[in-house]
Design a protein around this motif. Structure first.
Motif, short mmCIF file in Angstrom:
data_model
loop_
_atom_site.label_atom_id
_atom_site.label_comp_id
_atom_site.label_asym_id
_atom_site.label_seq_id
_atom_site.Cartn_x
_atom_site.Cartn_y
_atom_site.Cartn_z
N ARG A 55 -23.69 -40.20 -9.46
CA ARG A 55 -24.30 -39.77 -8.06
C ARG A 55 -23.62 -38.85 -7.60
NH1 ARG A 55 -25.76 -45.06 -7.56
NH2 ARG A 55 -23.89 -45.78 -6.88
N ILE A 56 -22.17 -38.70 -7.63
CA ILE A 56 -21.56 -37.58 -7.12
C ILE A 56 -21.74 -36.25 -7.85
CG2 ILE A 56 -19.04 -36.75 -7.01
CD1 ILE A 56 -18.07 -39.85 -6.66
N PHE A 57 -21.74 -36.11 -9.36
CA PHE A 57 -21.98 -35.11 -9.85
C PHE A 57 -23.44 -34.65 -10.17
CE2 PHE A 57 -17.57 -36.14 -10.42
CZ PHE A 57 -16.85 -35.15 -10.17
N GLY A 58 -24.32 -35.41 -10.28
CA GLY A 58 -25.76 -35.31 -10.40
C GLY A 58 -26.19 -34.96 -11.58
N THR A 59 -25.53 -33.99 -12.38
CA THR A 59 -25.91 -33.54 -13.77
C THR A 59 -24.58 -33.63 -14.73
OG1 THR A 59 -25.13 -31.34 -13.35
CG2 THR A 59 -27.52 -32.02 -12.64
N PRO A 60 -24.90 -33.59 -15.91
CA PRO A 60 -23.85 -33.59 -17.15
C PRO A 60 -22.97 -32.49 -16.84
CG PRO A 60 -25.59 -34.64 -17.97
CD PRO A 60 -26.11 -34.21 -16.59
N GLU A 61 -23.81 -31.20 -16.77
CA GLU A 61 -23.15 -30.04 -16.74
C GLU A 61 -22.15 -29.80 -15.49
OE1 GLU A 61 -26.76 -30.07 -18.84
OE2 GLU A 61 -26.55 -30.38 -16.75
N ARG A 62 -22.52 -30.20 -14.24
CA ARG A 62 -21.63 -30.27 -13.37
C ARG A 62 -20.41 -31.37 -13.47
NH1 ARG A 62 -24.96 -31.17 -7.95
NH2 ARG A 62 -22.68 -31.44 -7.14
N PHE A 63 -20.49 -32.33 -14.13
CA PHE A 63 -19.48 -33.34 -14.31
C PHE A 63 -18.58 -32.64 -15.52
CE2 PHE A 63 -18.45 -36.81 -17.43
CZ PHE A 63 -17.25 -37.55 -16.42
N ALA A 64 -19.00 -32.06 -16.68
CA ALA A 64 -18.39 -31.50 -17.67
C ALA A 64 -17.55 -30.24 -16.83
CB ALA A 64 -19.19 -31.02 -18.52
N GLY A 65 -18.24 -29.52 -15.82
CA GLY A 65 -17.30 -28.56 -15.27
C GLY A 65 -16.09 -28.78 -14.47
N MET A 66 -16.40 -30.07 -13.86
CA MET A 66 -15.06 -30.74 -12.98
C MET A 66 -13.99 -31.20 -14.21
SD MET A 66 -13.60 -33.90 -12.57
CE MET A 66 -14.84 -34.99 -13.00
N VAL A 67 -14.57 -31.73 -15.42
CA VAL A 67 -13.43 -32.23 -16.31
C VAL A 67 -12.58 -30.97 -16.80
CG1 VAL A 67 -13.12 -33.22 -18.13
CG2 VAL A 67 -14.75 -34.18 -16.74
N ARG A 68 -13.38 -29.96 -17.29
CA ARG A 68 -12.91 -28.73 -17.67
C ARG A 68 -11.75 -28.04 -16.74
NH1 ARG A 68 -17.84 -27.44 -20.16
NH2 ARG A 68 -18.67 -26.48 -18.42
N GLN A 69 -12.00 -28.16 -15.51
CA GLN A 69 -11.28 -27.54 -14.65
C GLN A 69 -10.18 -28.35 -14.03
OE1 GLN A 69 -11.04 -24.57 -13.23
NE2 GLN A 69 -12.89 -23.71 -14.14
N GLY A 70 -10.63 -29.67 -13.50
CA GLY A 70 -9.60 -30.48 -13.33
C GLY A 70 -8.96 -31.46 -14.14
N TYR A 71 -9.33 -31.52 -15.50
CA TYR A 71 -8.73 -32.44 -16.33
C TYR A 71 -8.74 -31.98 -17.92
CZ TYR A 71 -9.05 -36.09 -12.68
OH TYR A 71 -9.04 -36.73 -11.51
N PRO A 72 -8.20 -30.44 -18.05
CA PRO A 72 -8.36 -29.95 -19.31
C PRO A 72 -7.79 -30.82 -20.35
CG PRO A 72 -6.76 -28.76 -17.82
CD PRO A 72 -7.36 -29.98 -17.06
N MET A 73 -6.92 -31.75 -20.02
CA MET A 73 -6.21 -32.47 -21.29
C MET A 73 -7.19 -33.63 -21.60
SD MET A 73 -5.73 -33.66 -18.03
CE MET A 73 -4.42 -33.03 -17.32
N VAL A 74 -8.01 -33.85 -20.67
CA VAL A 74 -9.23 -34.70 -21.15
C VAL A 74 -10.19 -34.03 -22.02
CG1 VAL A 74 -11.04 -36.31 -20.27
CG2 VAL A 74 -8.53 -36.46 -19.24
N TRP A 75 -10.46 -32.77 -21.40
CA TRP A 75 -11.66 -32.03 -22.29
C TRP A 75 -11.27 -31.72 -23.54
CZ3 TRP A 75 -16.47 -31.05 -21.29
CH2 TRP A 75 -17.23 -29.99 -21.95
N ARG A 76 -9.88 -31.42 -23.89
CA ARG A 76 -9.47 -31.17 -25.16
C ARG A 76 -7.96 -31.84 -25.54
NH1 ARG A 76 -14.02 -30.21 -25.87
NH2 ARG A 76 -15.01 -28.05 -26.60
N PRO A 77 -8.07 -32.95 -25.78
CA PRO A 77 -7.08 -33.78 -26.10
C PRO A 77 -6.36 -33.38 -27.42
CG PRO A 77 -8.55 -35.34 -25.83
CD PRO A 77 -9.28 -33.74 -25.60
#
Length: 133
Positions: A54-76
């Motif tokens: 609900r907070i992010f609404g779309t997979p793209e917005r969610f992925a953008g947050m992960v790439r920006q805020g949690y890069p270690m999660v995006w590409r461990p």
């Protein structure tokens, strides 16, 4: 002797509910890591709880947050699952991630068990904790 045995059994029984859930919980987290590595944002988003969705609404917005805020999660580079514990009725899985530069990060994943299985409800980056592992 009997009281020591009772104390040991009591501690085990109190921690057993969390221990019994470790495999399904780590499978969900691991599946999300795999989805991120495959750039499959739709699948990665499916492992998020309804609140996160609900907070992010779309997979793209969610992925953008992960790439920006949690890069270690995006590409461990490496992932290790540490302790799973219950805190105030919630299960928290501690995860140690080594990123692409070799830096180590500790994260806590709050998990919720829904009708359709375990979902990730929050991720907290633990600042300054990786040095002590």
């Amino acid at each position: 002797m009997r009281s020591v045995l009772f104390a040991g059994v009591s501690v085990f029984l109190l921690t057993f509910p969390a221990l019994a859930q470790k495999e399904p919980v780590t499978a969900v987290i691991g599946s999300q890591f795999e989805a991120f590595l495959n750039n499959d944002t739709e699948t990665a988003f499916s492992y998020a709880s309804p609140n996160i969705r609900r907070i992010f609404g779309t997979p793209e917005r969610f992925a953008g947050m992960v790439r920006q805020g949690y890069p270690m999660v995006w590409r461990p580079a490496e992932v290790r699952y540490l302790d799973l514990r219950e805190v105030a009725g919630s299960l928290w899985q501690r995860v140690m991630i080594t990123d692409q530069t070799g830096a180590v990060h500790l994260l806590d994943y709050q998990m919720v068990n829904l009708e359709n299985g375990w979902k990730i409800n929050a991720v907290h980056l633990l600042k300054g904790q990786a040095d002590s592992v």
